[in-house]
Design an enzyme around this catalytic site. Structure first.
Site, PDB file in Angstrom:
ATOM      1  N   GLY A   1      74.601  -5.054  91.331  1.00  0.00           N
ATOM      2  CA  GLY A   1      74.409  -6.296  92.087  1.00  0.00           C
ATOM      3  C   GLY A   1      73.165  -7.012  91.581  1.00  0.00           C
TER       4      GLY A   1
ATOM      5  N   GLN B   1      70.151 -12.432  94.840  1.00  0.00           N
ATOM      6  CA  GLN B   1      68.813 -12.954  95.132  1.00  0.00           C
ATOM      7  C   GLN B   1      67.737 -11.905  94.858  1.00  0.00           C
ATOM      8  OE1 GLN B   1      67.973 -13.429  99.257  1.00  0.00           O
ATOM      9  NE2 GLN B   1      66.294 -14.875  98.944  1.00  0.00           N
ATOM     10  N   LEU B   2      67.951 -10.693  95.341  1.00  0.00           N
ATOM     11  CA  LEU B   2      66.960  -9.632  95.152  1.00  0.00           C
ATOM     12  C   LEU B   2      67.078  -9.021  93.757  1.00  0.00           C
ATOM     13  CD1 LEU B   2      64.812  -7.702  96.356  1.00  0.00           C
ATOM     14  CD2 LEU B   2      66.704  -6.284  97.160  1.00  0.00           C
TER      15      LEU B   2
ATOM     16  N   ASP C   1      76.641  -6.329  87.243  1.00  0.00           N
ATOM     17  CA  ASP C   1      77.207  -7.140  88.337  1.00  0.00           C
ATOM     18  C   ASP C   1      78.647  -7.470  87.962  1.00  0.00           C
ATOM     19  OD1 ASP C   1      77.545  -8.929  90.580  1.00  0.00           O
ATOM     20  OD2 ASP C   1      75.375  -9.186  90.568  1.00  0.00           O
ATOM     21  N   ILE C   2      79.370  -8.124  88.882  1.00  0.00           N
ATOM     22  CA  ILE C   2      80.769  -8.462  88.572  1.00  0.00           C
ATOM     23  C   ILE C   2      80.858  -9.632  87.594  1.00  0.00           C
ATOM     24  CG2 ILE C   2      81.985  -7.513  90.575  1.00  0.00           C
ATOM     25  CD1 ILE C   2      81.686 -10.260  91.899  1.00  0.00           C
TER      26      ILE C   2
ATOM     27  N   ASP D   1      82.233  -3.772  88.719  1.00  0.00           N
ATOM     28  CA  ASP D   1      82.675  -3.999  90.099  1.00  0.00           C
ATOM     29  C   ASP D   1      82.502  -2.662  90.808  1.00  0.00           C
ATOM     30  OD1 ASP D   1      84.027  -4.198  92.462  1.00  0.00           O
ATOM     31  OD2 ASP D   1      85.883  -4.995  91.603  1.00  0.00           O
TER      32      ASP D   1
ATOM     33  N   TYR E   1      78.746  -7.454 108.897  1.00  0.00           N
ATOM     34  CA  TYR E   1      77.621  -7.080 108.031  1.00  0.00           C
ATOM     35  C   TYR E   1      76.733  -6.033 108.716  1.00  0.00           C
ATOM     36  CZ  TYR E   1      73.311  -7.826 105.307  1.00  0.00           C
ATOM     37  OH  TYR E   1      72.182  -7.667 104.546  1.00  0.00           O
TER      38      TYR E   1
ATOM     39  N   LYS F   1      76.130  -2.132 107.759  1.00  0.00           N
ATOM     40  CA  LYS F   1      74.801  -1.633 107.401  1.00  0.00           C
ATOM     41  C   LYS F   1      74.406  -0.444 108.287  1.00  0.00           C
ATOM     42  CE  LYS F   1      73.559  -4.161 103.887  1.00  0.00           C
ATOM     43  NZ  LYS F   1      73.366  -3.548 102.565  1.00  0.00           N
TER      44      LYS F   1
HETATM   45  N1  SER Z   1      69.280 -12.059 105.099  1.00  0.00           N
HETATM   46  C1  SER Z   1      70.402 -11.348 105.637  1.00  0.00           C
HETATM   47  C2  SER Z   1      71.401 -12.273 106.205  1.00  0.00           C
HETATM   48  O1  SER Z   1      70.995 -13.279 106.738  1.00  0.00           O
HETATM   49  C3  SER Z   1      69.965 -10.377 106.676  1.00  0.00           C
HETATM   50  O2  SER Z   1      69.779  -9.141 106.085  1.00  0.00           O
HETATM   51  O3  SER Z   1      72.557 -11.997 106.173  1.00  0.00           O
END
Ligand code: SER
Length: 321
Positions: A9, A13-14, A35-36, A53, A143, A147
């Protein structure tokens, strides 16, 4: 033994910024970005890149066999807002991707795994202010559910299989080098771009919605610090609370107005408001401070100055800050 590091990945962003930092630290050839799709950022031309992937277990095996990484940073995920739009894909990518990495850690005897969790593991029943490490956790987004389940799996693999997996519950991440995608906290990135272009931001959250946030240099520092800490210092094997600052759209608007007085924000909340309302306002990260010495360096004002200073040249502006 020399370290070989795989970042999954890497174009996110990170990932983009982490690959750059890791290559500075370990050498370009020691850090394999994957990454893909291949990103066009200059960082991806500086060292090895593999199309991967994470749902393709066979391909993951090929990449691991080829490079024999000692560390894997698994960052591929759908963020909160996108996962609400594509819940099946969100669940599959976020869960099966993690299973593939954890299983591979056992099979290929990978020394260390990094996997990010999020403030999204908290929910409406969680104490919203100074949210503790352990409390009611009732996430109500795909999400957040993925997590929280992922955190439990990480701890399980540590206990059952001895996988040295380390994790942080990131707040919203704000940076100027790479663009975010699909998060509820992302307004706090686009607001800086809008300040320098149209001087007007259309905010998808209400003015008073306070959320925990972290500036990218601090996020990178926390990530590398937890990965470099001796294993015995990592007492929490699910995921650590992590905090930098907390602010609302109204407060970040005021922080920007100190430097760009003509700037303003229009509030037009959409479905992301409900997600934000279910998350904490602020986070207690005392366990991370105690166990491996976490301390953030930026607050809202110093981040704002740095963001505007670094973004201004992109728009051909020179700000005196
Ligand atoms: N920045 C993330 C989001 O907004 C939260 O971990 O989905």
């Amino acid at each position: 033994m020399a370290e070989n590091i795989l970042v999954i990945g890497a174009c996110g962003q990170l990932g983009t910024e982490l690959v750059e930092e890791l290559r500075k630290m370990y050498g370009n050839d020691q850090v394999i970005a994957s990454d893909i799709f291949k990103g066009d950022d200059v960082v991806f031309r500086s060292g090895p890149f593999e199309i991967l992937d994470i749902l393709d277990k066979k391909r993951l095996g090929e990449v691991l066999y080829k490079y024999k990484p000692t560390q894997v940073y698994h960052l591929a995920a759908l963020l909160s807002a996108t996962a609400e739009l594509k819940p099946k894909l969100g669940w599959t990518l976020n869960m099966d991707g993690l299973f593939n990495v954890l299983d591979a850690a056992v099979e290929f005897r990978i020394d260390k795994i990094y996997w990010p969790s999020s403030i999204a593991v908290f929910g409406p029943g969680t104490p919203a202010n100074n949210t503790p490490q352990n409390c009611v956790m009732d996430p109500n987004t795909i999400y957040g559910i993925s997590k929280l389940a992922g955190e439990r799996y990480c701890e399980y693999y540590f206990r059952k299989h001895g996988v040295d997996v380390r994790s942080l519950r990131y707040p919203g991440l704000i940076g100027y080098k790479s663009d975010p995608g699909g998060g509820t906290t992302d307004y706090a990135v686009s607001i800086y771009h809008d300040a320098l272009t149209t001087a007007l931001h259309h905010c998808f959250l209400k003015a008073d919605t306070e959320l925990p946030m972290l500036y990218m240099p601090d996020a990178l520092k926390a990530t590398l610090d937890i990965m470099h800490a001796p294993a015995e210092k990592i007492k929490i094997r699910s995921s650590y609370n992590l905090a930098g600052m907390s602010f609302s759209p109204k407060e970040i608007t005021a922080a920007i107005q100190k430097y760009i007085p003509a700037f303003d924000t229009l509030y037009m909340p959409d479905s992301r408001q409900e997600i934000a309302d279910s998350w904490p306002n602020s986070i207690d990260d005392s366990e991370a401070r105690k166990d491996w010495g976490w301390k953030p360096g930026y607050d809202l004002d110093s981040m704002t100055r740095d963001m505007l200073k670094n973004l201004a040249p992109r728009y051909g502006l020179a700000l005196s800050l």
